[in-house]
Design a protein around this motif. Structure first.
Motif, PDB file in Angstrom:
ATOM      1  N   GLN A 117      36.897  46.085  35.960  1.00  0.00           N
ATOM      2  CA  GLN A 117      37.936  46.892  36.606  1.00  0.00           C
ATOM      3  C   GLN A 117      37.978  46.675  38.127  1.00  0.00           C
ATOM      4  OE1 GLN A 117      36.683  50.742  34.892  1.00  0.00           O
ATOM      5  NE2 GLN A 117      38.724  50.864  33.975  1.00  0.00           N
ATOM      6  N   PHE A 118      38.860  47.445  38.764  1.00  0.00           N
ATOM      7  CA  PHE A 118      39.012  47.357  40.217  1.00  0.00           C
ATOM      8  C   PHE A 118      38.944  48.752  40.844  1.00  0.00           C
ATOM      9  CE2 PHE A 118      40.919  43.652  38.461  1.00  0.00           C
ATOM     10  CZ  PHE A 118      40.615  42.636  39.349  1.00  0.00           C
ATOM     11  N   ILE A 119      38.367  48.806  42.016  1.00  0.00           N
ATOM     12  CA  ILE A 119      38.423  50.020  42.827  1.00  0.00           C
ATOM     13  C   ILE A 119      39.680  49.916  43.695  1.00  0.00           C
ATOM     14  CG2 ILE A 119      37.259  51.382  44.606  1.00  0.00           C
ATOM     15  CD1 ILE A 119      35.503  51.206  42.201  1.00  0.00           C
ATOM     16  N   SER A 147      37.408  44.031  43.219  1.00  0.00           N
ATOM     17  CA  SER A 147      36.774  43.740  41.938  1.00  0.00           C
ATOM     18  C   SER A 147      35.436  44.474  41.854  1.00  0.00           C
ATOM     19  CB  SER A 147      36.558  42.230  41.829  1.00  0.00           C
ATOM     20  OG  SER A 147      35.659  41.947  40.770  1.00  0.00           O
ATOM     21  N   VAL A 148      35.245  45.197  40.751  1.00  0.00           N
ATOM     22  CA  VAL A 148      34.040  46.020  40.628  1.00  0.00           C
ATOM     23  C   VAL A 148      32.780  45.166  40.673  1.00  0.00           C
ATOM     24  CG1 VAL A 148      32.759  47.498  38.998  1.00  0.00           C
ATOM     25  CG2 VAL A 148      35.167  47.968  39.498  1.00  0.00           C
ATOM     26  N   ASP A 149      32.824  43.995  40.001  1.00  0.00           N
ATOM     27  CA  ASP A 149      31.623  43.160  40.022  1.00  0.00           C
ATOM     28  C   ASP A 149      31.745  42.004  41.022  1.00  0.00           C
ATOM     29  OD1 ASP A 149      33.302  41.385  38.822  1.00  0.00           O
ATOM     30  OD2 ASP A 149      32.218  41.289  36.912  1.00  0.00           O
ATOM     31  N   GLY A 150      32.848  41.984  41.763  1.00  0.00           N
ATOM     32  CA  GLY A 150      32.977  40.980  42.816  1.00  0.00           C
ATOM     33  C   GLY A 150      33.391  39.606  42.335  1.00  0.00           C
ATOM     34  N   ASP A 360      42.490  49.216  35.858  1.00  0.00           N
ATOM     35  CA  ASP A 360      42.083  48.093  35.009  1.00  0.00           C
ATOM     36  C   ASP A 360      42.451  46.748  35.607  1.00  0.00           C
ATOM     37  OD1 ASP A 360      40.942  49.699  33.127  1.00  0.00           O
ATOM     38  OD2 ASP A 360      42.756  49.844  31.896  1.00  0.00           O
ATOM     39  N   THR A 361      43.577  46.718  36.326  1.00  0.00           N
ATOM     40  CA  THR A 361      44.044  45.430  36.835  1.00  0.00           C
ATOM     41  C   THR A 361      44.445  45.551  38.287  1.00  0.00           C
ATOM     42  OG1 THR A 361      46.277  45.969  36.118  1.00  0.00           O
ATOM     43  CG2 THR A 361      44.947  44.650  34.596  1.00  0.00           C
TER      44      THR A 361
END
Lengths: 373, 205
Positions: A117-119, A147-150, A360-361
């Motif tokens: 997901q995205f913040i 991006s949550v995980d970059g 989500d996007t």
């Protein structure tokens, strides 16, 4: 006449208290409730006239600096209400303020973003814009998808806002050209793998320690331009608040780590980039001649933004970026410009966190041609 | 209903909790107590000011909320409206200022200038507002037994119902009815010689 009707009339001239008095009373009550230090004080005594100043009975930390903080609930609109009297002053130390900020942060629900997901972080920022012949304070509303995980391509949307004047310099004619427009661009990942001490993705941040002392060590080890570890830690605290999402436990740990920093003071009535009043904790960065502040909502103690103002004009002027071609021609920093130098005591940088959410996007925007590197 | 509860759990912005919910949540979130203050402080301070004047009212208001905060674990969560609880605490704190209260009623009765309202009217108005009937009423209030005065003024100035006065004072509603009736009779007796029609009023509320 009926005695109850008569009774209703008796002293009916007594009005309800005004908004200013109630806001002050509420702030004082909540200050007493939320502060373990001042709890024994029970109630602030009334003073007949002028500033009403209440001192905390005792402070637990010798190093704590007590400032008298006008706690006015709500936003700027409160300041225009009818009664012109002075606001109630409630004492709060930097330690108390950071404690409350930590507690407030811990009580925020965890967003639990998934790695795919995205913040979505919305903010308003103000930064100085420099050229050889002009200076102004550029303001922008920003929405960034992180991006949550970059690992995924994010996005950035910027809306220029009315610029503000850099003290002593006229706002140049072109400075508000972009107001009302929106610029969007992708935030490519560029397959970069930043070192841990430069990472701001949630997947990494959630692994940071929740213990304040260990968090302080992490902050001192973060990448920033500051040679002193104490300055680095304070800069890093601001960097981790700005356009990033720290889980509640780590966020609280940052505030508690900040308590361990030397020379932290309270600044009353700091205004963030969105024009919202708040209470700030501040620390002077001697190297750069500036004071960096983290601003909190005066009622909820949630983080709301940051602010930087100049204390030492010569040091700050030396840090002003030189437009290409002028750097070598201006060895004397204070004398190089075509106008007044850096103003002391005026906020030059401020930010305001408007919202943080999970999605989500990220929207897909065409690349503006900016390449990785 | 379930939907709105879920919204409240997540955001708390979509839904304002009633007093009981705010008090319950203030156990873990002391900030929730500010909601009670925002809802009730203004009329409560007016009630306190009408009883003991503006000088002590601010402190009594603050003490009321701090006392309530300390006692919030004992709040009866089946009561969504905290007014009776708060007015009961305030009335209890007002009773510490009984001498001030009685002195002000007597001063008004004697001079026609009411110390409790002087701050809210300019000096010229203070005497114009003098009123023989109200001065007699103030004198009568100063002579009431304190428990009668508390019940009567919670009804008249606190805008509480009989049931709410009973909850505020922690006594049965029958006791409240009896106290208020006796208080009203005492007032009528004191006002009687200048306002004979009042004697004809029956005791029912």
């Amino acid at each position: 006449m009926h005695e109850l009707d008569l009774l209703h009339q008796l002293r009916s001239e007594v009005p309800e208290p005004g908004a200013d008095a109630l806001n002050a009373a509420e702030a004082r009550m909540m200050g007493t409730i939320l502060s373990p230090v001042s709890r024994t004080r029970k109630t602030a005594r009334r003073r007949p006239m002028g500033l009403r100043v209440v001192f905390a009975g005792s402070l637990t930390t010798a190093a704590a600096t007590v400032a008298l903080v006008a706690q006015v609930a709500g936003g700027p609109a409160q300041h225009s209400s009818s009664s012109p009297g002075n606001p109630e002053l409630t004492p709060i130390s930097a330690v108390e303020l950071l404690d409350r900020a930590a507690i407030a942060a811990e009580r925020r629900p965890e967003l639990h973003p998934r790695s795919s997901q995205f913040i979505v972080y919305k903010s308003v920022t103000m930064y100085p814009a420099y050229a050889s012949d002009r200076r102004y304070l550029s303001r922008t509303k920003r929405t960034v998808w992180l991006s949550v995980d970059g690992t995924r391509e994010g996005a950035l949307t910027q809306e220029p806002l009315q610029p503000k004047q850099y003290p002593g310099w006229p706002i140049p004619s072109g400075a508000n050209n972009g107001v009302g427009t929106t610029h969007s661009a992708p935030l490519p990942t560029c397959d970069r793998h930043p070192a841990d001490n430069a990472r701001t993705d949630y997947t990494y941040l959630r692994t940071l320690p929740t213990d304040p002392a260990r968090m302080l060590q992490v902050l001192k080890g973060r990448q920033s331009g500051d040679p002193s570890p104490e300055d680095r830690a304070w800069t890093a605290a601001g960097d981790l608040m700005r356009e990033s999402y720290l889980p509640p436990a780590q966020r609280a740990a940052v505030f508690r780590a900040a308590k361990l920093s030397p020379g932290v003071t309270v600044v009353q009535d700091a205004e963030d980039a969105a024009g919202r009043r708040g209470i700030a904790v501040a620390r002077v960065n001697d190297e750069q001649g500036v004071r960096d502040e983290l601003i909190f909502n005066p009622t909820t103690f949630l983080y709301q933004g940051e602010r930087m103002l100049v204390l030492d004009a010569a040091k700050a002027e030396a840090a002003v970026p030189r437009p290409v071609g002028t750097a070598k021609a201006a060895p004397d920093a204070a004398a190089h410009a075509d106008g007044p130098g850096v103003p002391v005591g005026t906020p030059l940088v401020s930010t305001a966190e408007l919202s943080v959410a999970v999605t989500d996007t990220a929207p897909k925007f065409p690349s503006t041609g900016k390449h990785c590197g | 209903m379930i939907e709105s509860d879920q919204v409240a759990d997540r955001g708390a912005h979509m839904h304002w909790p009633d007093d009981a919910e705010a008090i319950a949540r203030s156990t873990d979130e002391p900030e929730m107590f500010a909601l009670l203050f925002r809802r009730h402080a203004a009329p409560l301070q007016r009630y306190i000011t009408r009883r003991i004047g503006p000088d002590a009212a601010e402190d009594v208001l603050a003490d009321t909320f701090l006392t309530a905060f300390d006692a919030r674990a004992r709040y009866d969560l089946t009561r969504p409206d905290a007014r009776p609880w708060l007015y009961g605490i305030a009335t209890n704190l007002v009773s510490r200022h009984r001498r001030t209260e009685v002195r002000q009623f007597k001063l008004y009765a004697r001079t026609g200038v009411d110390p409790a309202v002087a701050a809210f009217t300019d000096h010229a108005d203070a005497r114009v507002g003098a009123d023989a009937v109200k001065q007699r009423l103030a004198a009568a209030l100063s002579r009431l037994r304190p428990v009668f005065r508390d019940a009567l003024l919670l009804l008249a100035w606190g805008d509480l119902t009989y049931e709410e006065v009973a909850a505020a004072l922690g006594v049965p509603v029958g006791t409240v009815r009896s106290r208020i009736n006796r208080a009203r009779k005492a007032l009528r007796d004191d006002l009687g010689d200048i306002n004979p029609t009042a004697i004809q009023e029956d005791f029912d509320a």
